[in-house]
Design an enzyme around this catalytic site. Structure first.
Site, PDB file in Angstrom:
ATOM      1  N   ILE A 293       0.825  -1.220   0.000  1.00 15.34           N
ATOM      2  CA  ILE A 293       0.000   0.000   0.000  1.00 15.34           C
ATOM      3  C   ILE A 293       0.853   1.262   0.000  1.00 15.34           C
ATOM      4  CG2 ILE A 293      -1.961  -1.154   1.080  1.00 15.34           C
ATOM      5  CD1 ILE A 293      -1.212   0.240   3.707  1.00 15.34           C
ATOM      6  N   GLY A 294       2.144   1.088  -0.100  1.00 16.20           N
ATOM      7  CA  GLY A 294       3.009   2.262  -0.209  1.00 16.20           C
ATOM      8  C   GLY A 294       4.187   2.312   0.743  1.00 16.20           C
TER       9      GLY A 294
ATOM     10  N   ARG B 132      15.093  -4.369  14.504  1.00 15.29           N
ATOM     11  CA  ARG B 132      16.034  -4.206  13.406  1.00 15.29           C
ATOM     12  C   ARG B 132      15.318  -3.561  12.228  1.00 15.29           C
ATOM     13  NH1 ARG B 132      20.351  -3.367  13.807  1.00 15.29           N
ATOM     14  NH2 ARG B 132      21.556  -5.261  14.151  1.00 15.29           N
TER      15      ARG B 132
ATOM     16  N   THR C  28      13.151   3.211   3.233  1.00  7.63           N
ATOM     17  CA  THR C  28      11.696   3.218   3.217  1.00  7.63           C
ATOM     18  C   THR C  28      11.156   3.343   4.637  1.00  7.63           C
ATOM     19  OG1 THR C  28      11.731   0.805   3.067  1.00  7.63           O
ATOM     20  CG2 THR C  28      11.393   2.004   1.024  1.00  7.63           C
TER      21      THR C  28
ATOM     22  N   GLY D 115       7.065  -3.751  13.322  1.00  4.85           N
ATOM     23  CA  GLY D 115       6.414  -2.840  12.380  1.00  4.85           C
ATOM     24  C   GLY D 115       6.606  -1.391  12.755  1.00  4.85           C
TER      25      GLY D 115
ATOM     26  N   GLY E 114       4.636   1.348  10.661  1.00  9.89           N
ATOM     27  CA  GLY E 114       3.684   2.247   9.999  1.00  9.89           C
ATOM     28  C   GLY E 114       2.862   3.070  10.971  1.00  9.89           C
ATOM     29  N   GLU E 115       2.384   2.432  12.019  1.00 15.99           N
ATOM     30  CA  GLU E 115       1.465   3.131  12.924  1.00 15.99           C
ATOM     31  C   GLU E 115       2.203   4.059  13.896  1.00 15.99           C
ATOM     32  OE1 GLU E 115      -1.508   2.084  11.947  1.00 15.99           O
ATOM     33  OE2 GLU E 115      -0.959   0.165  11.063  1.00 15.99           O
TER      34      GLU E 115
END
Ligand SMILES: Cc1cc2nc3c(=O)[nH]c(=O)nc-3n(C[C@H](O)[C@H](O)[C@H](O)COP(=O)(O)OP(=O)(O)OC[C@H]3O[C@@H](n4cnc5c(N)ncnc54)[C@H](O)[C@@H]3O)c2cc1C
Ligand code: SF4
Lengths: 746, 339
Positions: free
Chosen positions: A471-472, A632, A638, A706, A708-709
């Site tokens: 999704i990007g 890590r 990105t 993760g 993203g959030e």
């Protein structure tokens, strides 16, 4: 191994494709004989359709059909729940109302589809849609959460349960207490790409779908249920998405309707919604009101926290999120209670939006922590350190890894925290007041089930396959990096195929879980190839016979003995000698049992400097530093981009974003991108991102969690805290617009 | 969008006669406002007359000041050397508006004629007297929508605090026009009955009982150019725009200031506010007070108080009653470099 050393920054593998138009998004796909449809939305929020005149629209040029509740083709699986998250359409608890698109004249929310007009071009469908005449019987809509706070119900499921540690009102016994109310407005994801779907029944049993979904397998399952067909007959393709932020986490009813109509008309059918429909048909971050009670002693030790949240949901579906979760474990505090309620209103249903729940909750908790630090005359970082939780106080178990102290320190150094004065309003520059603020963010680090396939060819090239959608965030780049690290195949010889149900099953892209879940599967598949290569080399008669596996190194297509690099064999030779053209491994990753013994979270710390004009109330974020402690870092570039995007979103959440409803009508008044203000470049300063980059030894073989959030969670609180530090004005209602900050002329 | 006819003209005369001939005919300049209104079905033209080929885009020096053609693009005006030198306030105001892409399309005439951004006006399913001065009958379809004023008692954060009526409380949204009204511009128009010149302060109007009328242009009249008289404000001018985000947002309110200063004394001053009324709002009482006075914060505050006489809030926009005097003081301080 990936988790032993830092990974080098590599360019986004799809960057060139994206900026040169090579990346195809769902609406870019063209099929012969495609018809186009346009949704006519309800102009009331509650009531019923009184009359519906589609005659003119039917007769308009190019019109193929006008579908309403009177002639909508049946959807056999209607009563199986349509939608759901992750891998299955987890049925939402049934509410009194049900919403089935175009199935009845009843109107449950603003913008509810009342007709779908199909024509041979998008323009003709748009024109014909304007000819559909609808009259309504109106009822007074209930859309204002503030007016219905007392109607909160405890939702079913884990998020609805009250939580208690120690005494519920423990905070009351503390020498220093505070009570504060925090409000988050409706926010809308508003990615650049509009939502929609292209559906094509190649025959009555075979369905091809190009969708805007964060999970192709989830869409496949939802459609299989809705049409009562075998998922294997449904092919879903979503390689790229022009931003999702959570809106693509479920299959929306209008997508199902398009599939049904496509079958009926026997042509491929494409829907691309318009911007105002993005406010009503694909979810939003719910309006949420929170109260925090907090007590601490003079030494700066928390005695108690009580955190209560009430959020809106639809009349026809209960949406819940983990708004109060962070409070349960973030700080070492003996008395903690949380409570979460939802109020069913005449609104369309919300959905997770980046940093779901936690972003809302963190704004309240981290604002309150700042308010308490001020009351205690403590530096806000110092106050947090005095209440640092070394182990998870909610579940009484260790964190799999937590380097938050280091994150506080590095962020403070980078922003120049020592310039901050504890006394608000102390720093000026001409007519502007300067302030500093910080806040913590946290999000569960998941490891879901996923599978991936790796194919190593004798020519040295490697292909990685997984159904996951990018999704990007750079999923493809991260997966490439993981494969590269395991097998030593040069980056430019790795090809990645994803976003398609023909590939090994993967979870929906969400919850910051993909690197952990799919990454682990890629890791396992590549490791299986590596193991096989080693076995071939080491077996009796093999070129490296006599050595042990752990003595070998695999890099750049050569397997060699680490201590004696001259003892080596090229992978291609090894494969040829064994008459192998390809080594093909598919692995399912399920996570390990020790996960149960640890609490796994990603952490972030946000620091901002703001400039505030006290006369006009204008707030500018002049510096931003975000620190991620998410294990890590698999792909540093990105990952940094993710943080930068999160901060840009965080600035919007803090200063500008608010979808406004006129409660007399129960309808949005700023449902366009001119009036709904996402942050623009001029609002966003240069952002410094810092990665702690220490592997988590528990979560997965890469040691990666993760991110993203956490890039967004907490950010708005940091801005509110900085505005307080600059001016002494505490803004508890987002967004922090000039009217809330300006000070009366004296 | 509804089907419509399209005509392209090359002379003002042809443009005027085309618009006069048929009702429902509109000039099309940059299209950045008109096309949006058509897509939202707020306006349903029968015919568009494209005036982009009219030779009206020049910016030139005249005996009395500057003349700017109606078809000059907003970006071209903002970047023009004559404009930057003689009327920097205009350049600042233009650059504070919209986005680079829009400014590249938008024209001076179109900017003056742009409609309010009141959200009820833009949504034909919502009540609005400006869009639907009379209640739409069944035959009128949904193009006009219900009458009434949605903003009164509704979402009116962006709305007027001066000169509103019980029919309409919308504001004129332009930034450029604040500079033009402050700088005593005049508007040259040409119409079926000949040419005339309108003082800028009389170009736009208050809503009164005719909220559908934004301005005093007569049917068929074409804006040809805007004249700006020579002034002494170039060294001390400032356009302050207070908005919800740093760029690409309409003004909550704005203040345009031009001052002729000598040794700390205000010889002459022009003050206007945007985002507060149905027309660009000139602050004449404040100007009169400041003339001849030293540039001090105390005087600025007094001027701001005078400027606020007659101001009235409608609920959500009550904050403008505080923000407006603050912004006047802030703008005066910046323009006089006394901040
Ligand atoms: C998202 C967005 C944000 C914006 N933000 C701002 C902002 O912050 N500040 C700001 O000031 N503006 C802003 N604008 C408005 C913008 O300035 C106007 O849309 C623009 O100036 C209109 O000029 P145009 O040439 O495109 O006019 P058009 O859209 O072509 O025409 C507008 C109207 O003017 C009439 N017209 C045009 N030329 C003439 C003429 N010579 N004589 C008579 N009538 C004429 C047309 O018939 C039409 O009715 C914004 C617009 C958008 C879409
Ligand atoms: S303020 Fe004017 S434009 Fe807005 S709704 Fe009222 S009448 Fe219409």
């Amino acid at each position: 191994m990936t988790n032993k050393t830092k990974n080098p920054p590599i360019d986004r593998i799809d960057g060139r494709m994206k900026v040169t138009g090579g990346a195809k998004y769902f609406a870019d796909f063209e099929l012969p004989n495609t018809a186009y449809c346009v949704i006519v939305g309800s102009e009331i929020a509650k009531g019923a359709i009184a009359s519906l005149d589609t005659q003119k629209a039917q007769g308009a040029p190019g019109v193929v059909g006008v579908f309403t509740h009177q002639n909508m083709p049946p959807i056999p699986g209607w009563d199986a729940p349509v939608g759901g998250e992750a891998d299955g359409p987890a049925p939402k608890p049934k509410t009194e109302e049900t919403y089935r698109i175009l199935s009845s004249p009843k109107i449950l929310f603003d913008g509810q589809p009342v007709a779908i007009v199909v024509a041979d071009t998008y323009e003709r469908a748009t024109y014909a849609a304007s000819l559909v005449k609808v009259t309504y019987t109106k009822q007074a809509p209930r859309t204002d959460l503030e007016k219905h706070l007392s109607e909160g119900v405890a939702p079913k499921g884990a998020e609805g349960g009250n939580y208690l540690r120690g005494a519920a009102d423990g905070y009351k016994t503390a020498p220093v207490t505070l009570e504060a109310h925090y409000t988050i407005p409706v926010e809308v994801h508003n990615p650049m790409e509009l939502h929609g779907i292209l559906a094509h029944w190649t025959d009555d049993k075979q369905l091809m779908i190009y969708a805007k979904t964060q999970g192709v397998n989830a869409t496949q399952n939802a459609m299989a249920q809705a049409f009562k067909i075998d998922p294997k007959t449904i092919h879903v393709h979503t390689e790229f998405m022009g931003g999702g932020f959570g809106m693509g986490l479920r299959t929306w009813p209008q997508e199902t309707a398009v599939v049904a109509i496509a079958r009926k008309i026997g042509r491929p059918l494409k829907l691309v919604m318009n911007r105002s429909q993005m406010f009503t048909l694909v979810g939003h971050r719910p309006y949420t009101v929170q109260t925090i009670n907090m007590g601490a002693d003079q030494a700066g030790k928390l005695i108690g926290i009580a955190h209560a949240a009430t959020a809106e949901t639809a009349s026809y579906e209960d949406f819940t999120e983990a708004t109060v979760n962070m409070t349960k474990f973030m700080y070492a505090c003996p008395n903690v209670s949380t409570r979460y309620r939802i109020v069913r209103l005449d609104r369309s249903v919300p959905i997770w939006m980046r940093g779901p729940g936690e972003a809302t909750g963190a704004f309240a908790l981290e604002s309150a922590m700042d308010e308490m630090a001020h009351k205690l005359n403590l530096d806000p970082i110092d106050f947090r350190l005095r209440n640092y939780s070394e182990t998870d106080p909610e579940r009484n178990r260790p964190y799999s890894s937590k380097n938050l102290k280091e994150a506080y320190q590095r962020g403070a150094d980078a922003i120049g925290w020592k310039e901050r004065r504890n006394q608000p309003g102390s720093t000026r520059d001409g007519g502007w007041q300067i302030g500093y603020g910080m806040s913590t963010g946290v999000f569960s680090a998941f490891r879901w089930e996923a599978s991936a396939r790796a194919l190593l060819k004798a020519d040295g090239s490697l292909t990685i396959q997984s159904a996951v959608t990018d999704i990007g965030p750079g999923t493809g780049t991260a997966l490439t990096m993981i494969a590269h690290t395991v097998l030593g195949v040069p980056l430019n010889r790795i090809r990645i195929e994803y976003g398609d149900t023909s590939l090994p099953k993967a979870p929906t892209q969400g919850g910051s879980a993909i690197v952990s879940a799919v990454g682990s599967a890629v890791y396992d598949a590549c490791t299986a190839i590596k193991t096989e290569l080693m076995q071939l080399a080491l077996k009796a008669g093999g070129p490296l016979a006599g050595q042990q596996t752990d003595e070998l190194t695999l890099a750049d297509g050569v397997l060699s003995v680490s201590a004696e690099p001259k003892k080596k064999v090229a992978v291609s030779d090894l494969m040829q000698a064994n008459k192998l053209t390809v080594i093909d491994k598919t692995k399912d990753s399920k996570g390990s049992p020790e996960q149960e013994k640890y609490s796994m979270y990603s952490f972030s710390v946000h620091f901002v400097q703001v400039r505030v004009n006290p006369l006009t109330g204008v707030v500018r974020v002049s510096k931003a530093v975000s620190v991620a402690d998410s294990g890590r870092i698999v792909s540093p570039k990105t990952a940094a981009s993710q943080m930068i995007g999160g901060v840009a979103g965080g600035i919007g959440m803090a200063l500008t974003e608010e979808a406004i409803i006129d409660h007399r009508f129960g309808r949005f008044v700023n449902n366009n991108l001119a009036d709904y203000h996402v942050a623009v470049h001029a609002d966003v300063p240069a952002i410094e991102t810092i990665m702690i980059d220490k592997p988590d030894p528990i979560i997965n073989p890469m040691g990666a969690k993760g991110m993203g959030e956490i890039a967004l969670i907490g950010f708005a609180g940091a801005v509110a805290n900085a505005v307080f530090n600059a001016t002494g004005q505490r803004v508890r209602e987002l967004p922090i617009t000039p009217d809330k900050v300006m000070q009366k002329l004296t | 969008m509804n089907p419509f006819q399209f005509t392209r003209v090359t002379t003002p005369k042809a443009a005027i006669s085309a618009v006069t001939k048929e009702s429902g005919t509109y000039f099309l300049a940059g299209g950045t406002n008109l096309i949006d209104l058509m897509k939202r079905e707020v306006i349903l033209p029968e015919r568009l007359v494209d005036i982009n080929r009219l030779p009206l885009a020049t910016i030139e020096k005249t005996a009395t000041g500057l003349r700017i053609g109606a078809m000059a693009k907003n970006a071209a005006v903002a970047d023009n050397e004559l404009v930057k030198k003689h009327v920097p306030l205009l350049s600042q105001a233009l650059n504070a508006g919209a986005s680079a892409q829009l400014r590249n399309m938008a024209t001076v005439g179109g900017n003056m004629m742009q409609r309010t951004r009141c959200p009820y006006f833009y949504d034909p399913s919502m009540p609005c007297n400006k869009r639907s001065p009379v209640q739409a009958g069944p035959d009128k379809g949904r193009a006009n929508g219900p009458s009434g004023c949605g903003a009164i008692g509704g979402h009116n954060r962006m709305h007027a605090i001066f000169g509103a009526s019980n029919k309409c409380i919308a504001v004129h949204p332009s930034d450029m026009c604040i500079a033009l009204v402050a700088l005593d511009a005049t508007v040259n128009v040409s119409g079926p009955k000949g040419d005339r010149t309108i003082p800028f302060s009389e170009f736009h109007r208050l809503p009164g009982d005719l909220p559908q009328k934004d301005n005093t242009l007569l049917p068929g009249e074409l804006i040809m150019s805007v004249d700006l008289p020579t002034n002494r404000f170039a060294d001390n001018s400032y356009y302050l725009k207070v908005r919800d985000r740093a760029s690409y947002a309409f003004a909550l309110l704005s203040v345009g200031v031009g001052i002729d200063m000598k040794r700390g004394t205000i010889q002459d001053v022009r003050l206007a506010m945007g985002g507060v009324a149905h027309k660009p709002w000139r602050l004449t009482a404040a100007e009169a007070f400041l003339k001849g006075k030293p540039a001090t914060e105390a005087n600025f505050k007094q001027a701001a108080t005078l400027a606020m006489q007659g101001a009235k809030g409608y609920g959500e926009n009550d904050f403008k009653l505080t923000l407006a005097p603050n912004a006047i003081v802030d703008a005066l301080k910046t323009a006089t470099k006394t901040a």
